[in-house]
Design a protein around this motif. Structure first.
Motif, PDB file in Angstrom:
ATOM      1  N   LYS A 123      29.654 -50.997  -1.310  1.00 53.72           N
ATOM      2  CA  LYS A 123      28.348 -51.672  -1.293  1.00 53.72           C
ATOM      3  C   LYS A 123      27.363 -50.927  -0.396  1.00 53.72           C
ATOM      4  O   LYS A 123      26.185 -50.772  -0.742  1.00 53.72           O
ATOM      5  N   LEU A 126      26.308 -47.813  -2.193  1.00 52.24           N
ATOM      6  CA  LEU A 126      25.403 -48.172  -3.278  1.00 52.24           C
ATOM      7  C   LEU A 126      23.997 -48.467  -2.746  1.00 52.24           C
ATOM      8  O   LEU A 126      23.004 -48.031  -3.331  1.00 52.24           O
ATOM      9  N   SER A 127      23.926 -49.193  -1.643  1.00 42.57           N
ATOM     10  CA  SER A 127      22.606 -49.502  -1.076  1.00 42.57           C
ATOM     11  C   SER A 127      21.911 -48.222  -0.603  1.00 42.57           C
ATOM     12  O   SER A 127      20.689 -48.076  -0.748  1.00 42.57           O
ATOM     13  N   LYS A 128      22.658 -47.258  -0.077  1.00 42.68           N
ATOM     14  CA  LYS A 128      22.075 -45.976   0.347  1.00 42.68           C
ATOM     15  C   LYS A 128      21.546 -45.207  -0.863  1.00 42.68           C
ATOM     16  O   LYS A 128      20.460 -44.623  -0.815  1.00 42.68           O
ATOM     17  N   VAL A 129      22.324 -45.193  -1.962  1.00 41.87           N
ATOM     18  CA  VAL A 129      21.898 -44.501  -3.182  1.00 41.87           C
ATOM     19  C   VAL A 129      20.640 -45.168  -3.739  1.00 41.87           C
ATOM     20  O   VAL A 129      19.687 -44.495  -4.145  1.00 41.87           O
ATOM     21  N   GLN A 130      20.637 -46.487  -3.757  1.00 43.31           N
ATOM     22  CA  GLN A 130      19.460 -47.209  -4.258  1.00 43.31           C
ATOM     23  C   GLN A 130      18.228 -46.925  -3.387  1.00 43.31           C
ATOM     24  O   GLN A 130      17.115 -46.758  -3.907  1.00 43.31           O
ATOM     25  N   ALA A 131      18.398 -46.857  -2.105  1.00 41.80           N
ATOM     26  CA  ALA A 131      17.267 -46.550  -1.201  1.00 41.80           C
ATOM     27  C   ALA A 131      16.779 -45.137  -1.437  1.00 41.80           C
ATOM     28  O   ALA A 131      15.567 -44.868  -1.423  1.00 41.80           O
ATOM     29  N   VAL A 133      17.031 -43.407  -4.293  1.00 40.40           N
ATOM     30  CA  VAL A 133      16.387 -43.373  -5.608  1.00 40.40           C
ATOM     31  C   VAL A 133      14.998 -44.019  -5.521  1.00 40.40           C
ATOM     32  O   VAL A 133      14.023 -43.520  -6.108  1.00 40.40           O
ATOM     33  N   ALA A 134      14.867 -45.084  -4.782  1.00 37.74           N
ATOM     34  CA  ALA A 134      13.568 -45.761  -4.624  1.00 37.74           C
ATOM     35  C   ALA A 134      12.586 -44.884  -3.865  1.00 37.74           C
ATOM     36  O   ALA A 134      11.382 -44.914  -4.121  1.00 37.74           O
TER      37      ALA A 134
END
Length: 136
Positions: A123, A126-131, A133-134
């Protein structure tokens, strides 16, 4: 002819006496086993909490022997040992299944803990990847 009949009658009576003696021995042994089980339960209750396993086992065996010899002084030490082994084997027969279940439960709990830690790690990634990408 009468001699033959008497021989057969003596043989039959002899076998009946032997059978009666064996039945009496079995009943007496059953009496010993029943009493040994009751004594085992009393000793088990008295030794629920002890310092070490070795102390517990030795103390139980000694206490069992003393109580059984007090109840049946005609028994030899060898008889007492055999009765103790028979009763312990019968009583402990189901405990192995319980111990196996406890081990399996412990393994499941360990696996659950590892999976929960891995889940948290994933998790976080995933949050690091999402940040990332954003931000792009």
């Amino acid at each position: 002819m009468i001699k033959m009949i008497l021989k057969l009658l003596v043989e039959v009576l002899g076998k009946k006496l032997i059978k009666a003696g064996l039945e009496e021995e079995l009943l007496r042994n059953q009496k010993y086993i029943t009493a040994a089980k009751m004594i085992w339960n009393v000793v088990e209750e008295n030794f629920r909490i002890t310092e070490t396993i070795e102390e517990k086992i030795l103390s139980k065996a000694d206490a069992f022997d003393q109580k059984l010899l007090a109840k049946f002084p005609e028994l030899t030490q060898n008889d007492v040992t055999e009765l103790r082994q028979a009763v312990a084997g019968e009583i402990n027969e189901g405990k192995e299944v319980v111990l196996n279940q406890v081990d399996a439960l412990k393994q499941l709990q360990d696996n659950n803990t590892k999976l929960a830690a891995e889940n948290e790690s994933l998790k976080d990634q995933l949050s690091k990847v999402q940040a990332l990408v954003a931000a792009n």
